[in-house]
Motif scaffolding. Structure first.
Motif, PDB file in Angstrom:
ATOM      1  N   HIS A 382     -34.083 -53.798  86.211  1.00  0.00           N
ATOM      2  CA  HIS A 382     -35.227 -54.237  85.403  1.00  0.00           C
ATOM      3  C   HIS A 382     -34.874 -54.297  83.929  1.00  0.00           C
ATOM      4  O   HIS A 382     -35.183 -55.267  83.233  1.00  0.00           O
ATOM      5  CB  HIS A 382     -36.387 -53.278  85.641  1.00  0.00           C
ATOM      6  N   GLU A 383     -34.190 -53.264  83.385  1.00  0.00           N
ATOM      7  CA  GLU A 383     -33.945 -53.186  81.954  1.00  0.00           C
ATOM      8  C   GLU A 383     -32.917 -54.194  81.457  1.00  0.00           C
ATOM      9  O   GLU A 383     -32.955 -54.619  80.309  1.00  0.00           O
ATOM     10  CB  GLU A 383     -33.475 -51.767  81.589  1.00  0.00           C
ATOM     11  N   LEU A 384     -31.968 -54.577  82.340  1.00  0.00           N
ATOM     12  CA  LEU A 384     -30.935 -55.518  81.908  1.00  0.00           C
ATOM     13  C   LEU A 384     -31.354 -56.964  82.065  1.00  0.00           C
ATOM     14  O   LEU A 384     -30.643 -57.867  81.634  1.00  0.00           O
ATOM     15  CB  LEU A 384     -29.641 -55.275  82.704  1.00  0.00           C
ATOM     16  N   ASN A 385     -32.524 -57.243  82.694  1.00  0.00           N
ATOM     17  CA  ASN A 385     -32.931 -58.617  82.967  1.00  0.00           C
ATOM     18  C   ASN A 385     -33.139 -59.412  81.679  1.00  0.00           C
ATOM     19  O   ASN A 385     -32.628 -60.518  81.531  1.00  0.00           O
ATOM     20  CB  ASN A 385     -34.219 -58.608  83.797  1.00  0.00           C
ATOM     21  N   GLN A 386     -33.903 -58.823  80.707  1.00  0.00           N
ATOM     22  CA  GLN A 386     -34.185 -59.551  79.467  1.00  0.00           C
ATOM     23  C   GLN A 386     -32.907 -59.826  78.674  1.00  0.00           C
ATOM     24  O   GLN A 386     -32.654 -60.963  78.267  1.00  0.00           O
ATOM     25  CB  GLN A 386     -35.186 -58.743  78.622  1.00  0.00           C
ATOM     26  N   PRO A 387     -32.036 -58.801  78.378  1.00  0.00           N
ATOM     27  CA  PRO A 387     -30.808 -59.103  77.624  1.00  0.00           C
ATOM     28  C   PRO A 387     -29.908 -60.087  78.337  1.00  0.00           C
ATOM     29  O   PRO A 387     -29.287 -60.936  77.702  1.00  0.00           O
ATOM     30  CB  PRO A 387     -30.134 -57.724  77.471  1.00  0.00           C
ATOM     31  N   LEU A 458     -36.144 -62.357  72.115  1.00  0.00           N
ATOM     32  CA  LEU A 458     -37.063 -63.056  73.018  1.00  0.00           C
ATOM     33  C   LEU A 458     -37.513 -64.399  72.463  1.00  0.00           C
ATOM     34  O   LEU A 458     -38.434 -65.015  72.992  1.00  0.00           O
ATOM     35  CB  LEU A 458     -38.295 -62.182  73.279  1.00  0.00           C
ATOM     36  N   GLU A 459     -36.854 -64.867  71.388  1.00  0.00           N
ATOM     37  CA  GLU A 459     -37.318 -66.089  70.710  1.00  0.00           C
ATOM     38  C   GLU A 459     -37.329 -67.293  71.644  1.00  0.00           C
ATOM     39  O   GLU A 459     -38.266 -68.086  71.642  1.00  0.00           O
ATOM     40  CB  GLU A 459     -36.422 -66.359  69.510  1.00  0.00           C
ATOM     41  N   HIS A 460     -36.266 -67.433  72.473  1.00  0.00           N
ATOM     42  CA  HIS A 460     -36.217 -68.601  73.369  1.00  0.00           C
ATOM     43  C   HIS A 460     -37.402 -68.597  74.332  1.00  0.00           C
ATOM     44  O   HIS A 460     -38.049 -69.629  74.553  1.00  0.00           O
ATOM     45  CB  HIS A 460     -34.904 -68.581  74.148  1.00  0.00           C
ATOM     46  N   ARG A 461     -37.699 -67.449  74.891  1.00  0.00           N
ATOM     47  CA  ARG A 461     -38.802 -67.369  75.844  1.00  0.00           C
ATOM     48  C   ARG A 461     -40.139 -67.623  75.155  1.00  0.00           C
ATOM     49  O   ARG A 461     -41.006 -68.296  75.709  1.00  0.00           O
ATOM     50  CB  ARG A 461     -38.788 -65.987  76.499  1.00  0.00           C
ATOM     51  N   GLN A 466     -44.534 -71.358  74.301  1.00  0.00           N
ATOM     52  CA  GLN A 466     -45.420 -71.764  73.209  1.00  0.00           C
ATOM     53  C   GLN A 466     -46.455 -70.673  72.909  1.00  0.00           C
ATOM     54  O   GLN A 466     -47.656 -70.913  72.788  1.00  0.00           O
ATOM     55  CB  GLN A 466     -46.114 -73.085  73.539  1.00  0.00           C
ATOM     56  N   VAL A 467     -45.966 -69.454  72.817  1.00  0.00           N
ATOM     57  CA  VAL A 467     -46.842 -68.307  72.566  1.00  0.00           C
ATOM     58  C   VAL A 467     -46.971 -68.090  71.050  1.00  0.00           C
ATOM     59  O   VAL A 467     -45.967 -68.102  70.327  1.00  0.00           O
ATOM     60  CB  VAL A 467     -46.273 -67.037  73.232  1.00  0.00           C
ATOM     61  N   ASN A 492     -39.962 -54.003  77.044  1.00  0.00           N
ATOM     62  CA  ASN A 492     -40.869 -53.894  78.185  1.00  0.00           C
ATOM     63  C   ASN A 492     -42.293 -54.279  77.805  1.00  0.00           C
ATOM     64  O   ASN A 492     -42.960 -55.049  78.511  1.00  0.00           O
ATOM     65  CB  ASN A 492     -40.838 -52.465  78.732  1.00  0.00           C
ATOM     66  N   LEU A 493     -42.804 -53.770  76.662  1.00  0.00           N
ATOM     67  CA  LEU A 493     -44.195 -54.041  76.284  1.00  0.00           C
ATOM     68  C   LEU A 493     -44.394 -55.505  75.904  1.00  0.00           C
ATOM     69  O   LEU A 493     -45.339 -56.155  76.369  1.00  0.00           O
ATOM     70  CB  LEU A 493     -44.603 -53.140  75.119  1.00  0.00           C
ATOM     71  N   ILE A 494     -43.492 -56.058  75.065  1.00  0.00           N
ATOM     72  CA  ILE A 494     -43.644 -57.464  74.652  1.00  0.00           C
ATOM     73  C   ILE A 494     -43.355 -58.391  75.832  1.00  0.00           C
ATOM     74  O   ILE A 494     -44.015 -59.417  76.003  1.00  0.00           O
ATOM     75  CB  ILE A 494     -42.723 -57.769  73.458  1.00  0.00           C
ATOM     76  N   GLY A 495     -42.355 -58.043  76.654  1.00  0.00           N
ATOM     77  CA  GLY A 495     -42.064 -58.865  77.834  1.00  0.00           C
ATOM     78  C   GLY A 495     -43.249 -58.909  78.786  1.00  0.00           C
ATOM     79  O   GLY A 495     -43.592 -59.961  79.343  1.00  0.00           O
ATOM     80  N   ASN A 496     -43.933 -57.750  79.016  1.00  0.00           N
ATOM     81  CA  ASN A 496     -45.122 -57.736  79.866  1.00  0.00           C
ATOM     82  C   ASN A 496     -46.224 -58.607  79.261  1.00  0.00           C
ATOM     83  O   ASN A 496     -46.956 -59.299  79.978  1.00  0.00           O
ATOM     84  CB  ASN A 496     -45.632 -56.307  80.039  1.00  0.00           C
ATOM     85  N   ALA A 497     -46.369 -58.564  77.930  1.00  0.00           N
ATOM     86  CA  ALA A 497     -47.396 -59.387  77.275  1.00  0.00           C
ATOM     87  C   ALA A 497     -47.106 -60.875  77.474  1.00  0.00           C
ATOM     88  O   ALA A 497     -48.015 -61.661  77.742  1.00  0.00           O
ATOM     89  CB  ALA A 497     -47.475 -59.042  75.781  1.00  0.00           C
ATOM     90  N   LEU A 498     -45.823 -61.273  77.366  1.00  0.00           N
ATOM     91  CA  LEU A 498     -45.461 -62.681  77.586  1.00  0.00           C
ATOM     92  C   LEU A 498     -45.721 -63.091  79.027  1.00  0.00           C
ATOM     93  O   LEU A 498     -46.160 -64.217  79.298  1.00  0.00           O
ATOM     94  CB  LEU A 498     -43.986 -62.891  77.228  1.00  0.00           C
TER      95      LEU A 498
END
Length: 597
Positions: A382-387, A458-461, A466-467, A492-498
């Motif tokens: 889970h933790e390595l998915n975003q990087p 997380l800029e690309h995402r 278009q958030v 984790n918190l910002i990714g969950n919000a997106l």
């Protein structure tokens, strides 16, 4: 003599029953082993399929805006009314600069009759200028509906690409044209090939247009009708390519595919519908490893069966001897029924219970170790998915930039990748908290700087979804902790919000950081669907998730909770008055100067 005969008969009966049960046990073991391996393989296939589908959609969606942007350019619109040489030269240069900046394959403009007026490759021998492409569906769709898109082999260059088009009106709205952007998907296909997995994309006609296996490309999975063949010939989608069938299947879930000139193999087919109508992405799971695992399971069952049968015989012999010893002991007890004999009996019983308790304790300890190991592995994934997603994006951009000769921008992308891999190393080190209580080396950390770093990662995402990000962050906010843990909490918190605002028409994420109670309080709020009040008490439990099945493992908030506790702070979830969700994290402040991150 009768006892000996009865003993031999009982022994033969045990062996007979055992051999009668053996075939059923082997069949059951093989069946269970195959189904277990199949479920595991399909679960992994679904996860990989989602990842590949995301990369495919991202490779095209990043250029969705470009045809519209070109169609709004005054010089482009003016060219449809007057085709002065100096205006043509200026628009050609503009399209060339647009292609170099956006990293698109080619950009060009056609008039209402399909004639190419200007193109980004106007200086090359394969220039589109002067060619008529009115037979292409992306041209007719743009004229008819305003927008179009189509995958085809280039009739001029012979290179495949995905074409995005937008209707263009002249400045006086008297003339019409079509702006086209060609997207090169070959780098994406190269990435699939390097992963050594069986992945391909099929279009509306079930023709494979992208594949990690080059021999499968431009071959169809199902027979083509006469109407489909006529359409393909009319729009010249696969110009110069001879289409041929590929593989055979009994149903949609099983494919028989060639893997070399002389060999073929059966695969389980997992597919996912893409946003392009009729397009699907497929992930193939080979059956051979599943059969090997079933054979291995059958072998294990056979070994266990032999051990069990041996144990039964041994226990029978032991029981017989124990029975004889019990009879002797009974005779001795009848002769010597004394207090000492009773004490010995009670002592033996106590030792037996103690041994049983020790065995149960060892089993409980082993179960705890296995549970901790499972949580650690799930947390690592889970933790390595975003990087990893960010590294893949920067690597793809770096390759494009390197191909264009933009070395300075390549250095920037490589710096981003080095920073992300360093953070991934920190994450793997911090995951030791799942198996032992490692001491935290607390030091002054600028929380505001860490928020900027995570938003950049997380800029690309954010751009893709278009958030709108609304931040209110002070110039500096010093807390006591370490960079890796703080970034894990933020990702984790910002990714969950997106994730929460992915389906909103006007997605927004609000981030606030304020000074409270000798510390700093972070608020991350989104305008997504939120959650019910009764779910709040479960949000920080492991493997509990409010997302749809397959979209989350339920570990992000659990990990955040543990990290915040380790840093001496607290975290809670709230339901804002206007709907959505809000997470509040408080961490103690620091008066010392922050070290460089």
């Amino acid at each position: 003599m009768q006892k000996a005969d009865r003993s031999v008969w009982e022994l033969r009966r045990i062996w007979l029953v055992g051999f009668l049960l053996l075939p059923f046990l082997l069949l059951a073991g093989g069946w269970l082993g195959f189904n277990h391996a199949r479920e595991q393989a399909l679960q992994q296939a679904d996860e990989r399929l989602t990842l590949y589908a995301s990369s495919f959609e991202g490779a095209i969606n990043r250029y969705d805006y470009l045809p519209w942007l070109i169609a709004q350019t005054p010089d482009v619109r003016r060219l449809l009314d007057q085709r002065a040489p100096e205006l043509i030269e200026r628009v050609n240069e503009f399209l060339l600069e647009t292609r170099n900046t956006s990293l698109a394959d080619e950009v060009y403009l056609m008039d209402a009759e399909g004639l190419t007026l200007v193109s980004s490759n106007f200086r090359t021998a394969e220039s589109f200028v002067g060619n008529n492409y009115r037979f292409r569906p992306y041209f007719t769709d743009a004229i008819r509906t305003g927008r179009g898109e189509f995958f085809a082999i280039g009739t001029t260059t012979g290179l495949p690409g995905y074409f995005l088009s937008q209707e263009v009106f002249s400045l006086n709205d008297q003339q019409r044209g079509v702006a086209v952007v060609k997207v090169d998907l070959e780098p994406l296909q190269a990435d699939w090939q390097s992963a050594a997995e069986k992945v391909f994309v099929s279009d509306t006609n079930h023709i494979i247009v992208l594949s990690s296996h080059p021999e499968w490309k431009y071959r169809y999975l199902e027979p083509l009708t006469d109407q489909q063949l006529d359409d393909l010939e009319r729009n010249r989608q696969f110009d110069g390519i001879t289409l041929s069938p590929l593989g055979s299947h009994n149903d949609a879930a099983l494919l028989h595919m060639p893997v070399s000139d002389t060999e073929s193999e059966r695969f389980l087919n997992r597919s996912l519908e893409l946003s392009r109508p009729g397009w699907r992405i497929h992930y193939l799971v080979p059956l051979e490893p599943l059969y090997r695992f079933a054979a291995l399971t059958t072998g294990v069952v056979l070994i266990l069966y032999i051990l069990c049968l041996t144990a039964v015989l041994w226990m029978r012999e032991r029981s017989r001897r124990a029975h004889a010893a019990l009879q002797a002991e009974q005779r001795l007890r009848n002769l010597n029924d004394t207090l000492e004999d009773q004490v010995i009996e009670r002592t033996a019983e106590l030792e037996k219970r103690t041994s049983e308790l020790q065995r149960i304790q060892r089993e409980l300890v082993q179960s705890e170790k296995l549970a901790a190991l499972g949580i650690m592995a799930a947390g690592l994934s889970h933790e390595l998915n975003q990087p990893l997603t960010a590294v893949r994006t920067y690597a793809a951009s770096g390759r494009k930039l390197l191909a264009r000769g933009l070395i300075d921008q390549v250095d920037t992308a490589l710096d981003k990748i080095m920073t992300l891999t360093s953070r991934m190393s920190d994450i793997t080190s911090q995951l030791k908290v799942f198996v032992r209580q490692a001491p935290i080396q607390k030091q002054p950390v600028d929380w505001a700087a860490r928020i900027d770093f995570v938003l950049d990662m997380l800029e690309h995402r954010i751009t893709q979804q278009q958030v709108r990000i609304d931040t209110k962050i002070p110039a500096q906010a010093l807390i006591r902790g370490d960079d890796a843990r703080i970034e894990q909490i933020l990702v984790n918190l910002i990714g969950n919000a997106l994730d929460a605002v992915a389906q909103q028409s006007e997605p927004q994420v609000t981030i606030r950081l304020s000074d409270q109670n000798h510390g700093w309080c972070l608020q991350v709020e989104d305008n997504g669907p939120g959650f019910a009040k009764e779910q709040i008490k479960h949000l920080f439990e492991p493997f509990y998730s409010t997302k749809n099945v397959g979209q989350g493992m339920g570990l992000g908030l659990f990990i955040c909770y543990g990290l915040v506790q380790d840093l001496g702070g607290n975290i809670r979830a709230e339901i804002p008055d206007g709907g959505g969700a809000r997470f509040v994290v408080w961490l103690p402040g620091s008066d010392e100067k922050a070290t460089a991150a």
